[in-house]
Scaffold this active site. Structure first.
Site, PDB file in Angstrom:
ATOM      1  CB  SER A 180      30.865  31.030  42.993  1.00 22.55           C
ATOM      2  OG  SER A 180      31.034  30.178  44.122  1.00 22.55           O
TER       3      SER A 180
ATOM      4  CE1 TYR B 149      33.723  35.146  45.517  1.00 17.33           C
ATOM      5  CE2 TYR B 149      32.348  33.316  46.245  1.00 17.33           C
ATOM      6  CZ  TYR B 149      33.334  33.822  45.419  1.00 17.33           C
ATOM      7  OH  TYR B 149      33.916  33.001  44.473  1.00 17.33           O
TER       8      TYR B 149
END
Length: 271
Positions: A154, A168
């Site tokens: 990401s 995350y």
């Protein structure tokens, strides 16, 4: 077959995409089916995977899809998924480790267990599933055409940005580092390992911010290129890395983020 068709073809290859019932996983699976691959789609919701596979098989593309349940959140779940894959194929040309979870909470309230949960799916499962499928990847690999692993990172793993998703963002940085580690270890086995580092796309995970066109436009306004990602953006990257075009690329963290990974607010001398 034209030069371009041959360069980007994945015809005849067998792939597994985890978490492929929605979002980026579905986008990657769709691209592979269009490219002529046989694609196994697995996620916790097996009925969703069966439905999505049926929809992909209805596209009239040269590849095909089959869907079934696969839960990578535990060691037993991964063992069950590996057994399912082994029962369907003796070789795996492409593994897309797309399954992922997130957790958002303010710093003061961020729960202890949210770290184990998020790292378990986003990092531990990537390592463990890849290792368990190595015999099938080895069987598909050759000097001319390496087997391929794509991990889902990401932009939040490259930029120091938490947005209340502390576990995350840290997990995605770990995915990037694991990708580079495995890339050098697997090179002699003729297996490439790369990662996508996407910015905002429409998915179940980002539905809170991108579900409507108005929301998507708002989020896209924060992206240097001025929009959120589309299925074609994932499709192009997937076919590149999984075809002959990408056979010399390994250890790459590919930003698919409209410029967010190089975005900053710094100025030195210009006002």
């Amino acid at each position: 077959m034209s030069y371009l068709d041959e360069l980007f073809s994945v015809a005849g290859k067998t792939a597994l995409v985890t978490g492929a019932a929605t979002g980026i996983g579905r986008m990657a699976a769709t691209a592979l089916v269009h490219g002529g691959a046989s694609v196994m789609i697995a996620s916790r919701k097996g009925e969703d995977c069966v439905r999505v596979a049926g929809e992909l098989n209805g596209l009239g593309a040269s590849g095909r899809a089959e869907g079934f349940a696969g839960d990578v959140s535990s060691e037993a779940g991964i063992a069950s998924l590996v057994a399912e894959v082994r029962s369907r194929t003796e070789r795996l040309h492409i593994l897309v480790n797309n399954a992922g979870v997130s957790w958002g909470a303010p710093l003061e309230d961020f729960p202890y267990h949210a770290w184990a949960k998020v790292f378990g799916v986003n990092v531990t499962a990537v390592f463990h599933l890849t290792r368990e499928l190595l015999p099938l990847l080895d069987a598909a690999a050759s000097d001319e055409d390496p087997a391929r692993v794509i991990n889902l990172g990401s932009v939040m793993g490259t930029q120091p940005l938490a947005d209340d998703a502390y576990s995350y963002t840290a997990s995605k940085a770990a995915v990037h580092h694991l990708t580079r580690t495995l890339a050098i270890e697997f090179a002699a086995r003729r297996i490439t390992v790369n990662a996508f580092a996407p910015g905002p796309f429409q998915s179940r995970m980002t539905a809170f911010a991108t579900a409507t066109e108005e929301q998507a436009k708002h989020v896209g306004g924060h992206v240097p290129i001025g929009r959120i990602g589309t299925p074609d953006d994932i499709a192009g990257a997937t076919l590149y890395l999984c075809s002959r075009a990408g056979s010399y690329v390994t250890g790459a963290i590919l930003p698919i983020d409209g410029g967010q990974s190089v975005q900053h607010g710094l100025t030195l001398f210009k006002e």
